[in-house]
Write an enzyme that holds these catalytic residues in place. Structure first.
Site, PDB file in Angstrom:
ATOM      1  N   GLY B 101     -10.546 -22.261 -20.447  1.00 41.29           N
ATOM      2  CA  GLY B 101      -9.495 -22.112 -19.446  1.00 41.29           C
ATOM      3  C   GLY B 101      -8.596 -20.969 -19.834  1.00 41.29           C
ATOM      4  N   GLY B 102      -7.482 -20.897 -19.155  1.00 41.57           N
ATOM      5  CA  GLY B 102      -6.547 -19.816 -19.395  1.00 41.57           C
ATOM      6  C   GLY B 102      -5.967 -19.847 -20.801  1.00 41.57           C
ATOM      7  N   MET B 103      -5.975 -21.009 -21.399  1.00 44.68           N
ATOM      8  CA  MET B 103      -5.298 -21.161 -22.679  1.00 44.68           C
ATOM      9  C   MET B 103      -6.261 -21.332 -23.843  1.00 44.68           C
ATOM     10  SD  MET B 103      -2.199 -20.972 -21.938  1.00 44.68           S
ATOM     11  CE  MET B 103      -1.142 -21.128 -20.508  1.00 44.68           C
ATOM     12  N   GLY B 104      -7.483 -20.957 -23.675  1.00 41.25           N
ATOM     13  CA  GLY B 104      -8.419 -21.084 -24.783  1.00 41.25           C
ATOM     14  C   GLY B 104      -9.581 -21.969 -24.418  1.00 41.25           C
ATOM     15  N   VAL B 106     -12.046 -25.268 -24.532  1.00 41.50           N
ATOM     16  CA  VAL B 106     -11.827 -26.704 -24.591  1.00 41.50           C
ATOM     17  C   VAL B 106     -13.141 -27.409 -24.914  1.00 41.50           C
ATOM     18  CG1 VAL B 106     -10.896 -28.707 -23.404  1.00 41.50           C
ATOM     19  CG2 VAL B 106     -10.076 -26.438 -22.801  1.00 41.50           C
ATOM     20  N   LYS B 121      -8.466 -28.464 -27.646  1.00 34.88           N
ATOM     21  CA  LYS B 121      -8.231 -27.127 -27.108  1.00 34.88           C
ATOM     22  C   LYS B 121      -7.983 -26.187 -28.270  1.00 34.88           C
ATOM     23  CE  LYS B 121      -6.393 -26.419 -23.163  1.00 34.88           C
ATOM     24  NZ  LYS B 121      -5.562 -26.284 -21.981  1.00 34.88           N
ATOM     25  N   ASP B 214       4.144 -22.857 -16.035  1.00 38.33           N
ATOM     26  CA  ASP B 214       2.847 -22.350 -15.558  1.00 38.33           C
ATOM     27  C   ASP B 214       2.135 -23.393 -14.709  1.00 38.33           C
ATOM     28  OD1 ASP B 214       0.806 -20.520 -15.235  1.00 38.33           O
ATOM     29  OD2 ASP B 214      -0.217 -21.102 -17.074  1.00 38.33           O
TER      30      ASP B 214
END
Lengths: 192, 635
Positions: B101-104, B106, B121, B214
């Site tokens: 995803g946008g944050m790394g 998973v 994550k 966000d």
């Protein structure tokens, strides 16, 4: 939040029967239900099976059918009708998806700049699908049956015998129709 | 496109030629086409296409397989996965890769200490370098997860293993709202269901002073088994945002304009950014309200309101453009209230936005209740007589609740006209924000504007009666021109209409005048909660049902207030038209002051004319506010 909670399998079976007896209004009611079910299943299958497995369109449609209809009143005639309509719906789902995908990629909501190669391939295929869809519409204008053969096979995943059953033509005719339609579509898409 | 005969001809020759051996084809074609050169060429081209199509496997495998990538949404398979299936990672065992995803990245994993499933994550490496930010994030993540709010994803652990920073959270088997939407629009009930859950999560987080920063469909998950919504990544945006100077937007450090995810992969989230975020200004809770507004918009409209060819264009639109009305995109009718809610959430100036998630939540819940209620009514009643019979049984409960609500009455008498169940029950808790103006003690008629010759104002009304016998409608309903003595089991409906637009308020005063006034109109179901009536629009009160008299004998007074402008004092009592208060203005002082105003103003210059054909009463007044008392005697 279930999107089709209000219609029972029995009613769907009824609608299918009515539709196969020529009631077009029944189709109007069926269409959105089947669309929704197929869309969901397609998503689920994609996520679960995208690694290595090939997706069986017929398995997908068959599951949609089993989930939607009343098992006690299944008729084969209805089933082939169901497959016929499902192919049409799968086509719409995929084309809608392709359009949505391209819209998004063009820089809509989620501005995504991706150098990912798979994304490029997907984009290419989405475009190709939309072009094929248009060509198929054009084919339907002058040769509805051949266009249907393509729809049933390419979008519905049916084999020639099954297509023959749906369209009430022989498997040989299906093969001939397919050859002509595919050559014509290829020509349209390749600009030959 | 070819003519039908031509098409038939081409396909016949094509099919026959195809059935022949290759070397026999040329002869066959010459024979069939004769001098028609173009026919022969056409068939030859088709035969060549046939060969190429077969060789390339054109449309050979089903479409679904070919475009499977379309279904993968934001999740892209990367070869550079940092963890492998079956690998141990700290005290976790990696089971599967869920996506990036946008944050790394998973992963699905098992916590071997507790034998429970978690989502792991792995945070992008460049994020993990700033110690202070990491600490702050660790704190926020922990605080958010201790809130124990069902719509906030629980964080179990924030740690480091094999020099990778990770977050272990509750594993949600479901899809993100992005996947769930997939470019389609959702039904209103579903939109409200999902958005109330998102806002409930925000409410809890904001109370703990945690701003999400966000909110977007990718950060909202819908659990498969029960459709519970989970908001992910509280505080994570703060951690991963790039310094504004790096992203070239403003000088402050608060703007998460771009999130670095994986090398070469920049994920922009500008479409959901609030104007203050887009300008790189400090953000607070109200920024989350904006982003939620965008998400709600997208669920209804199938698209975000502000878009542009590039991020910069999008930002300009966010700062300068107004969101097009939802009704422009939606497939079902969008309630005005929803338009209003979204507009308010998307106020450019955050001072004009919903100030708290709680306020937004109240409005969303009320709207949901109203829609549920409306659909229940649609199902259970059709206009007219049926409504009366249907609502008859509900009336008992209503009366009982009213009794409970009438504070300060020792006798526990019910007051006034017991609505036939619908209007007041439906006058549910739709605490529309506009209704929440503080009540004022003494009503003051609106301040005089231009007094110069106002045209005469007119309001017509009539009463329709439905007789009842043994709980069933008896004979057809009929219109009354003049007052009659109503029998106990008569049910009535009031209809009003004016050739001019204006503001209408109707209140009920009970026979002995000792009870507080009760507001009957506007109610959330009548005219959408607004007092403003279009010209020549017939207003039925109750809108879809009948009033029923209660057992208390005497003369009911229906106060009709017809005004050229909204009257703040009456707008202020609309708040009582809800499920609990049932329209009863339980603030005695307020009720008394309104009564005083009604009695005083009712004498002003009002001309009353009654006609028999059609049966109606016509009120005429040169004043800006006309007040009239309709008396209904029942014994």
């Amino acid at each position: 939040m279930s999107k089709n909670a209000s219609i029972s399998p029995h009613e769907i079976t009824q609608l299918l029967a009515e539709w196969s007896n020529g009631n077009q209004a029944a189709l109007d009611k069926l269409y959105p239900l089947v669309y929704e079910e197929l869309r969901r299943l397609a998503h689920r299958f994609m996520r679960r099976e995208r690694k290595g497995h090939t997706l069986q369109t017929t398995a997908l449609i068959n599951e949609a059918y089993l989930r939607l209809v009343d098992q006690k009143h299944v008729h084969w005639a209805n089933r082939s009708h169901f497959f016929g309509i499902s192919a049409q719906i799968m086509r719409r789902i995929l084309v809608d998806h392709a359009r949505g995908y391209l819209r998004e990629k063009r820089g809509g909501g989620a501005q995504r700049v991706s150098l990912d190669e798979t994304a490029l391939v997907t984009k290419e295929r989405a475009r190709e699908l939309i072009m094929l869809n248009e060509a198929l519409d054009n084919l339907a204008k002058q040769d509805p049956r051949r266009s249907q053969v393509v729809e049933l096979r390419y979008f519905g995943g049916l084999n020639n015998d099954e297509i023959g059953e749906v369209l009430k033509i022989s498997a040989n005719t299906v093969t001939r129709d397919w050859n002509m339609a595919r050559a014509w579509l290829y020509q349209q898409l390749s600009g030959a | 496109m070819a003519k039908p005969e031509r098409w038939q001809q081409v396909s016949r020759i094509f099919e026959s030629a195809l059935a022949l051996e290759e070397d026999a084809r040329a002869n066959y074609l010459c024979e069939q086409c004769g001098t028609d050169e173009s026919l022969r060429q056409e068939v030859e081209k088709l035969i060549a296409s046939h060969g190429n199509a077969a060789a390339e496997g054109f449309i050979e495998s089903p479409a679904v397989e070919r475009v499977a990538g379309l279904f993968e949404g934001d999740v892209t398979e990367k070869e550079s996965a940092r963890l492998q299936k079956g690998q141990s990672f700290g005290s976790y065992l990696v089971l599967d890769r869920l996506g990036a995803g946008g944050m790394g990245e998973v992963y699905l994993a098992t916590d071997t200490r507790l034998d429970r499933r978690v989502a792991l994550k792995i945070l992008p490496e460049d994020v993990a370098t700033d110690k202070r930010r990491m600490q702050r994030f660790a704190l926020e993540a922990r605080v958010a997860s201790t809130l124990n709010q069902p719509n906030i994803l629980t964080v179990f652990e924030f740690g480091e293993a094999e020099s990778l920073h990770f977050l272990a959270t509750e594993y949600v088997d479901g899809e993100t709202l992005r996947e769930y939407l997939h470019g389609t629009r959702l039904k209103l009930t579903e939109v409200l269901d999902i958005s109330t859950q998102i806002v409930a999560a925000l409410e809890a987080a904001h109370e703990a002073r945690i701003v999400h920063r966000d909110i977007k469909p990718e950060n909202v998950m819908i659990r498969r088994r029960d459709h519970i919504v989970k908001v992910l990544d509280f505080g994570l945006a703060k951690l991963t945002e790039k310094k504004a100077s790096e992203s070239g937007l403003g000088t402050d450090t608060e703007a998460p304009t771009e999130f670095k995810t994986e090398p070469g992969h920049v994920l922009g989230t500008v479409a959901y950014m609030s104007p203050e975020q887009a300008q790189g200004l400090p953000v607070d809770e109200r920024s989350d309200i904006w982003s939620t507004g965008i998400v709600i918009y997208e669920m209804v409209a199938g698209r975000v309101p502000f878009r542009g060819a590039t991020s910069s264009h999008t930002i300009v639109n966010i700062l300068e453009k107004e969101a097009p009305p939802l009704s422009q995109w939606a497939k079902e009718k969008v309630p005005d209230e929803l338009e209003r809610i979204v507009r308010k959430a998307l106020a450019k100036n955050r001072g004009e936005r919903y100030q708290t998630a709680s306020d937004l939540l109240i409005d969303l819940r009320n709207l949901r209740k109203r829609l549920e209620f409306d659909s229940e009514i649609e199902r259970s009643t059709s206009p007219g007589i049926v409504a009366a019979t249907d609502s008859y049984s509900r009336n008992e409960e209503t009366a009982e609740r009213r009794e409970k609500m009438t504070r300060g009455k020792s006798s526990g008498k019910t007051i006034g006209i017991a609505s036939a169940g619908i209007v007041l029950v439906v006058a549910a808790a739709f605490g529309l924000r506009a209704w929440r103006q503080p009540p004022v003690a003494v009503p003051s008629p609106m301040s005089p504007v231009a007094t110069a010759s106002l045209p005469e104002r007119q309001l017509d009304y009539w009463i329709t009666v439905q007789k009842y016998r043994e709980g069933k409608p008896f004979q057809e309903p009929f219109r009354l021109a003049r007052e009659i003595n109503f029998e106990k089991d008569y049910q009535v409906r009031l209809t009003l209409r004016s050739p001019q637009p204006g503001y209408l308020y109707i209140l009920n005063e009970s026979p002995d005048g000792a009870n507080p006034l009760q507001i009957l109109f506007p109610s959330p179901t009548a005219n959408g909660g607004s007092a403003l009536i279009d010209e020549n629009r017939e207003v039925h009160i109750p809108e879809r049902s009948w009033f029923k008299f209660d057992s208390e004998q005497g003369t009911e007074t229906l106060w009709v207030v017809w005004s050229i402008a909204a009257i703040a004092e009456f707008e202020a009592v609309k708040k009582f038209a809800n499920r609990d208060d049932l329209g009863i203005i339980s603030d005695n002082k307020l009720s008394d002051s309104l009564k005083g105003f009604l009695v005083e103003t009712s004498a002003d210059n009002l001309k009353i004319e009654k006609t028999d054909v059609p049966p109606q009463t016509i009120l005429r007044s040169p004043e800006k506010i006309a007040v009239h008392a309709i008396k209904l005697a029942h014994n």
